[in-house]
Design a protein around this motif. Structure first.
Motif, PDB file in Angstrom:
ATOM      1  N   THR A   8     -10.301  71.841  44.099  1.00 51.43           N
ATOM      2  CA  THR A   8      -9.786  70.710  44.795  1.00 51.43           C
ATOM      3  C   THR A   8     -11.003  69.991  45.590  1.00 51.43           C
ATOM      4  O   THR A   8     -10.888  68.907  45.609  1.00 51.43           O
ATOM      5  CB  THR A   8      -8.562  71.074  45.656  1.00 51.43           C
ATOM      6  OG1 THR A   8      -7.516  71.639  44.836  1.00 51.43           O
ATOM      7  CG2 THR A   8      -8.123  70.055  46.485  1.00 51.43           C
ATOM      8  N   THR A   9     -11.754  70.756  46.379  1.00 57.99           N
ATOM      9  CA  THR A   9     -12.338  70.349  47.414  1.00 57.99           C
ATOM     10  C   THR A   9     -13.496  69.515  46.674  1.00 57.99           C
ATOM     11  O   THR A   9     -14.258  68.506  46.913  1.00 57.99           O
ATOM     12  CB  THR A   9     -13.138  71.265  48.308  1.00 57.99           C
ATOM     13  OG1 THR A   9     -13.804  72.226  47.776  1.00 57.99           O
ATOM     14  CG2 THR A   9     -12.112  71.685  49.239  1.00 57.99           C
ATOM     15  N   ARG A  10     -14.055  70.059  45.411  1.00 65.14           N
ATOM     16  CA  ARG A  10     -15.252  69.351  44.651  1.00 65.14           C
ATOM     17  C   ARG A  10     -14.380  67.926  44.143  1.00 65.14           C
ATOM     18  O   ARG A  10     -15.389  66.907  43.997  1.00 65.14           O
ATOM     19  CB  ARG A  10     -15.499  70.228  43.497  1.00 65.14           C
ATOM     20  CG  ARG A  10     -16.526  69.576  42.557  1.00 65.14           C
ATOM     21  CD  ARG A  10     -18.093  69.182  43.488  1.00 65.14           C
ATOM     22  NE  ARG A  10     -18.753  70.550  43.787  1.00 65.14           N
ATOM     23  CZ  ARG A  10     -19.369  70.930  43.110  1.00 65.14           C
ATOM     24  NH1 ARG A  10     -19.850  70.580  41.900  1.00 65.14           N
ATOM     25  NH2 ARG A  10     -20.286  72.113  43.589  1.00 65.14           N
ATOM     26  N   ALA A  11     -13.225  68.091  43.596  1.00 70.74           N
ATOM     27  CA  ALA A  11     -12.916  66.661  43.151  1.00 70.74           C
ATOM     28  C   ALA A  11     -12.830  65.852  44.290  1.00 70.74           C
ATOM     29  O   ALA A  11     -13.168  64.690  43.790  1.00 70.74           O
ATOM     30  CB  ALA A  11     -11.439  67.170  42.652  1.00 70.74           C
ATOM     31  N   ILE A  50       2.574  66.744  57.684  1.00 69.99           N
ATOM     32  CA  ILE A  50       1.122  66.501  57.834  1.00 69.99           C
ATOM     33  C   ILE A  50       0.819  65.719  56.263  1.00 69.99           C
ATOM     34  O   ILE A  50       1.084  66.634  55.623  1.00 69.99           O
ATOM     35  CB  ILE A  50       0.301  67.820  58.087  1.00 69.99           C
ATOM     36  CG1 ILE A  50       0.942  68.360  59.280  1.00 69.99           C
ATOM     37  CG2 ILE A  50      -1.154  67.387  57.992  1.00 69.99           C
ATOM     38  CD1 ILE A  50       0.453  67.360  60.576  1.00 69.99           C
ATOM     39  N   ASP A  51       0.078  64.925  56.498  1.00 70.54           N
ATOM     40  CA  ASP A  51      -0.360  64.176  55.143  1.00 70.54           C
ATOM     41  C   ASP A  51      -1.825  64.700  54.959  1.00 70.54           C
ATOM     42  O   ASP A  51      -2.301  64.698  53.760  1.00 70.54           O
ATOM     43  CB  ASP A  51      -0.579  62.594  55.605  1.00 70.54           C
ATOM     44  CG  ASP A  51       0.688  61.993  55.838  1.00 70.54           C
ATOM     45  OD1 ASP A  51       1.832  62.104  54.908  1.00 70.54           O
ATOM     46  OD2 ASP A  51       0.900  61.495  56.799  1.00 70.54           O
ATOM     47  N   VAL A  52      -2.569  65.019  55.772  1.00 73.83           N
ATOM     48  CA  VAL A  52      -3.986  65.352  55.609  1.00 73.83           C
ATOM     49  C   VAL A  52      -4.180  66.639  56.332  1.00 73.83           C
ATOM     50  O   VAL A  52      -4.239  66.574  57.562  1.00 73.83           O
ATOM     51  CB  VAL A  52      -5.146  64.188  55.777  1.00 73.83           C
ATOM     52  CG1 VAL A  52      -6.508  64.768  55.439  1.00 73.83           C
ATOM     53  CG2 VAL A  52      -4.719  63.090  55.139  1.00 73.83           C
ATOM     54  N   ALA A  53      -4.904  67.833  55.698  1.00 74.58           N
ATOM     55  CA  ALA A  53      -5.212  69.078  56.470  1.00 74.58           C
ATOM     56  C   ALA A  53      -6.662  68.976  56.091  1.00 74.58           C
ATOM     57  O   ALA A  53      -7.197  69.448  55.258  1.00 74.58           O
ATOM     58  CB  ALA A  53      -4.384  70.280  55.873  1.00 74.58           C
ATOM     59  N   MET A  54      -7.402  69.039  57.358  1.00 78.26           N
ATOM     60  CA  MET A  54      -8.701  69.205  57.351  1.00 78.26           C
ATOM     61  C   MET A  54      -8.927  70.432  57.996  1.00 78.26           C
ATOM     62  O   MET A  54      -8.789  70.938  59.120  1.00 78.26           O
ATOM     63  CB  MET A  54      -9.659  68.154  58.233  1.00 78.26           C
ATOM     64  CG  MET A  54      -9.611  66.835  57.629  1.00 78.26           C
ATOM     65  SD  MET A  54     -10.289  66.600  55.932  1.00 78.26           S
ATOM     66  CE  MET A  54     -11.985  67.404  56.387  1.00 78.26           C
ATOM     67  N   ILE A  55      -9.352  71.725  57.271  1.00 78.87           N
ATOM     68  CA  ILE A  55      -9.470  72.843  57.578  1.00 78.87           C
ATOM     69  C   ILE A  55     -10.630  73.581  57.297  1.00 78.87           C
ATOM     70  O   ILE A  55     -11.151  73.312  56.242  1.00 78.87           O
ATOM     71  CB  ILE A  55      -8.201  73.747  56.644  1.00 78.87           C
ATOM     72  CG1 ILE A  55      -6.823  73.216  57.108  1.00 78.87           C
ATOM     73  CG2 ILE A  55      -8.103  75.390  56.961  1.00 78.87           C
ATOM     74  CD1 ILE A  55      -5.680  73.926  56.446  1.00 78.87           C
ATOM     75  N   LEU A 110      -3.085  70.242  46.438  1.00 80.53           N
ATOM     76  CA  LEU A 110      -3.826  69.800  47.607  1.00 80.53           C
ATOM     77  C   LEU A 110      -4.843  68.718  47.569  1.00 80.53           C
ATOM     78  O   LEU A 110      -5.753  68.107  48.052  1.00 80.53           O
ATOM     79  CB  LEU A 110      -4.380  70.961  48.420  1.00 80.53           C
ATOM     80  CG  LEU A 110      -3.657  72.069  48.725  1.00 80.53           C
ATOM     81  CD1 LEU A 110      -4.558  73.377  49.253  1.00 80.53           C
ATOM     82  CD2 LEU A 110      -2.580  71.916  49.735  1.00 80.53           C
ATOM     83  N   ARG A 111      -4.696  68.112  46.156  1.00 81.96           N
ATOM     84  CA  ARG A 111      -5.589  66.946  45.783  1.00 81.96           C
ATOM     85  C   ARG A 111      -5.048  65.752  46.692  1.00 81.96           C
ATOM     86  O   ARG A 111      -3.777  65.592  46.947  1.00 81.96           O
ATOM     87  CB  ARG A 111      -5.403  66.833  44.329  1.00 81.96           C
ATOM     88  CG  ARG A 111      -6.190  67.631  43.755  1.00 81.96           C
ATOM     89  CD  ARG A 111      -6.028  67.272  42.231  1.00 81.96           C
ATOM     90  NE  ARG A 111      -6.344  65.728  41.579  1.00 81.96           N
ATOM     91  CZ  ARG A 111      -7.622  65.458  41.336  1.00 81.96           C
ATOM     92  NH1 ARG A 111      -8.595  66.325  41.114  1.00 81.96           N
ATOM     93  NH2 ARG A 111      -7.881  64.118  41.152  1.00 81.96           N
ATOM     94  N   GLY A 153       1.517  66.648  49.148  1.00 79.95           N
ATOM     95  CA  GLY A 153       0.282  66.969  49.717  1.00 79.95           C
ATOM     96  C   GLY A 153       0.563  68.642  50.628  1.00 79.95           C
ATOM     97  O   GLY A 153       1.473  69.522  50.239  1.00 79.95           O
ATOM     98  N   PRO A 154      -0.099  68.820  51.839  1.00 80.77           N
ATOM     99  CA  PRO A 154      -0.925  67.760  52.293  1.00 80.77           C
ATOM    100  C   PRO A 154      -2.562  67.899  51.523  1.00 80.77           C
ATOM    101  O   PRO A 154      -2.535  68.726  50.957  1.00 80.77           O
ATOM    102  CB  PRO A 154      -1.471  68.384  53.764  1.00 80.77           C
ATOM    103  CG  PRO A 154      -1.059  69.985  53.773  1.00 80.77           C
ATOM    104  CD  PRO A 154       0.074  69.961  52.569  1.00 80.77           C
TER     105      PRO A 154
END
Length: 395
Positions: A171-174, A284-289, A321-322, A328-329
């Motif tokens: 997901t994070t690489r996408a 929450i729309d975006v989760a920066m973890i 999680l994309r 989402g998020p």
């Protein structure tokens, strides 16, 4: 009654993941100047300085002098990768108390250029006895080994699978593949495949510390950034849309008999932040973890309440999680520490990308994003660490 809220008014992320000939101080100063310009402010406006000490001792003195500013508030809280979420929370409190109007947070690192082995570095005993030196270091536990213990325990205790952990890296690489700075950065530090990856790619990459594979470990890069936080009065005149700090929570965790290594201090910081903000995880729309490793994300998602403890594996499956998956998020839409940058302490980038999302400026923009979470984890998951959660909103 005066408006005591605080808002993020300016941001800047240093674009290079491998610098040539620049110092950490120079990275911090350039990032600060650009973040102030982003807000339409100047050095003269800064009256509060927050620093994590990555440039050396007595950082409050050093950074103020280097920047040529005279802050009324100096905060040098240093708790690793979560420092900047602590700083954001402290800045909001200082602004609410009337002690400051314009707060500046900065970070600069040359970890890649210095060839620092962040996860497997030499074990040098401190000058004085410390818990880690007495109880862990003599037995050879590396940083990566510590996270591997958490991952293996989570698998044993809850049936979490390697494929589920790998989904986080996919997901994070996408998201990184949509971020030009991340793509250039991956190439600059010697990674040949800068595009999307599959679960099979993750699980066939080199095993680093069982069960964690190479593509489940954060990259090592140079980098830096800056965040400007202002009072509501100042926010009325800034150049950009203010992003408001709605709630925050801070906590620490450490080893102990009977403590569960799969549970982080996020179980304390998360509820405090959600309660103050008056929202729940499902909004929450975006989760920066903080994503030092895939297991970091899985554990924190559970501890923040996005999934029940032990259900994180099924929760992250299926591309949930994309950025483009409804419900989402969206997770770490800049590419995260796994695929965008990780210069040693990544917390400031969580705030920066959360702000970009709420401004509508992300390269993996979530449609209609209104609420974002930034959660930093400093130290080592499963042993002594600090956690801080910040909830941000457009209004």
């Amino acid at each position: 009654m005066s408006d005591q809220r605080a808002a993020i008014a300016g941001i800047h992320e240093f674009p290079d993941r491998r610098v040539d000939g620049m110092s950490k101080l120079q990275i911090k100063a350039e990032s600060a100047a650009r973040a102030l310009a982003d807000a339409g402010l100047s050095w003269r406006d800064v009256d509060a300085l927050y620093d994590a000490g990555e440039t050396g001792p007595m950082s409050g003195l050093t950074i103020a002098e280097y920047f040529g500013i005279d802050p009324r508030v100096v905060d040098t809280t240093a708790v690793g990768g979560s420092s900047f979420e602590f700083h954001a929370a402290h800045a909001a409190r200082d602004i609410a108390a009337g002690r400051a109007r314009v707060a500046l947070l900065t970070y600069g690192s040359t970890a890649k250029s210095d060839a620092r082995a962040i996860g497997t570095g030499a074990r040098r005993p401190p000058a004085e006895p410390m818990p880690a030196a007495n109880m862990e270091t003599p037995y050879g536990l590396t940083l990566i080994g510590n996270y591997a213990l958490v991952a293996r325990r989570h698998m044993h205790q809850y049936g979490t699978t390697p494929e589920q952990l790998a989904e986080i890296a996919v997901t994070t690489r996408a998201h990184a593949a949509r971020n030009p700075d991340a793509v250039r950065g991956l190439s600059a530090i010697g990674i040949k495949n800068t595009g999307d990856i599959t679960i099979d790619d993750v699980l066939t990459s080199r095993l680093v510390a069982d069960p964690l594979h190479l593509l489940e470990c954060c990259i090592v890069s140079d980098g830096g950034g800056a965040v400007v936080i202002v009072s509501a009065e100042v926010a009325r005149d800034i150049r950009t849309r203010p992003v408001w700090i709605l709630g925050s929570g801070e906590a620490i965790g450490y080893p102990g008999n009977g403590r569960d290594i799969t549970t982080s201090a996020a179980v304390l910081s998360g509820p405090a932040a959600f309660d103050q903000a008056g929202v729940t995880p499902d909004r929450i729309d975006v989760a920066m973890i903080y994503d030092s490793f895939t297991i970091t994300v899985l554990t924190i998602l559970e501890d923040l309440g996005f999934a029940k403890k032990g259900d994180g594996g099924p929760y992250v499956q299926g591309g949930r999680l994309r950025w483009d998956t409804p419900g989402g998020p969206a997770l770490n839409t800049d590419g995260g520490g796994l695929s965008s940058n990780h210069p040693g302490m990544r917390g400031i980038f969580l705030l920066i990308e959360a702000v970009r999302q709420l401004r509508g400026e992300s390269t993996a923009q979530v449609d209609g994003a209104r609420l974002a979470l930034a959660h930093g984890n400093g130290g080592q998951l499963g042993t002594r660490h600090a956690a801080a959660t910040v909830i941000l909103g457009r209004e």
